[in-house]
Design a protein around this motif. Structure first.
Motif, PDB file in Angstrom:
ATOM      1  N   LYS A 180      86.727  47.157  15.053  1.00 59.36           N
ATOM      2  CA  LYS A 180      85.751  47.183  15.060  1.00 59.36           C
ATOM      3  C   LYS A 180      84.880  46.394  13.626  1.00 59.36           C
ATOM      4  N   THR A 181      85.254  47.523  12.917  1.00 61.77           N
ATOM      5  CA  THR A 181      84.527  46.884  11.436  1.00 61.77           C
ATOM      6  C   THR A 181      84.716  45.707  11.094  1.00 61.77           C
ATOM      7  N   MET A 182      86.583  44.899  11.167  1.00 61.93           N
ATOM      8  CA  MET A 182      87.026  43.649  11.460  1.00 61.93           C
ATOM      9  C   MET A 182      86.224  43.214  11.904  1.00 61.93           C
ATOM     10  N   ILE A 183      86.245  43.696  13.279  1.00 59.99           N
ATOM     11  CA  ILE A 183      85.758  42.271  13.921  1.00 59.99           C
ATOM     12  C   ILE A 183      83.981  41.998  14.108  1.00 59.99           C
ATOM     13  N   THR A 184      83.337  42.993  13.628  1.00 58.08           N
ATOM     14  CA  THR A 184      81.672  42.998  13.537  1.00 58.08           C
ATOM     15  C   THR A 184      81.133  42.207  11.820  1.00 58.08           C
ATOM     16  N   THR A 185      82.157  42.474  11.139  1.00 57.51           N
ATOM     17  CA  THR A 185      82.475  41.701  10.027  1.00 57.51           C
ATOM     18  C   THR A 185      82.670  40.146  10.151  1.00 57.51           C
ATOM     19  N   ILE A 186      84.174  39.451  11.058  1.00 52.27           N
ATOM     20  CA  ILE A 186      83.511  38.019  11.278  1.00 52.27           C
ATOM     21  C   ILE A 186      82.630  37.353  11.880  1.00 52.27           C
ATOM     22  N   ARG A 187      81.743  38.236  13.294  1.00 48.97           N
ATOM     23  CA  ARG A 187      80.606  38.318  13.835  1.00 48.97           C
ATOM     24  C   ARG A 187      79.588  37.597  12.517  1.00 48.97           C
TER      25      ARG A 187
END
Length: 108
Positions: free
Chosen positions: A60-67
């Motif tokens: 979740k953190t990685m996807i948030t960082t991508i966004r």
């Protein structure tokens, strides 16, 4: 790790300014982590469970960082994601090996 067949489509939409698909992934990852956290595994599976929950949270953190990187057009942040993604992949592979070991141990 979350695997979503529509990920490429969601990324294309995000590059065009529509982040709703990525936001849906972030929500789904958070929901998965919360549901997994609520489980009480048998003691033999406790370490596997802990690692699985952590992996979901980190996804979740990685996807948030991508966004967030896409929203800011921050190419440095997006480039740094490759390292995080590789680490998550390695951890997911390790977790799969632990799962196989547990299954073999208990004849599942």
């Amino acid at each position: 790790l979350l695997v979503d067949p529509g990920l490429l489509q969601r990324m294309r939409a995000a590059v065009s300014g529509d982040f709703s698909g990525i936001d849906d992934l972030i929500r789904a990852a958070g929901d998965s982590a919360r549901r997994a956290s609520a489980l009480q595994p048998p003691s033999e599976c406790a370490e596997y469970h802990r690692q699985a929950v952590t992996l979901l949270e980190d996804s979740k953190t990685m996807i948030t960082t991508i966004r967030d990187g896409l929203k800011r057009n921050d190419t440095d942040a997006l480039t740094a994601i490759a390292t995080s993604a590789q680490a998550l992949k390695s951890r997911a592979e390790s977790l799969a090996r632990i799962e196989q070991s547990i299954r073999a141990r208990f004849g599942l």
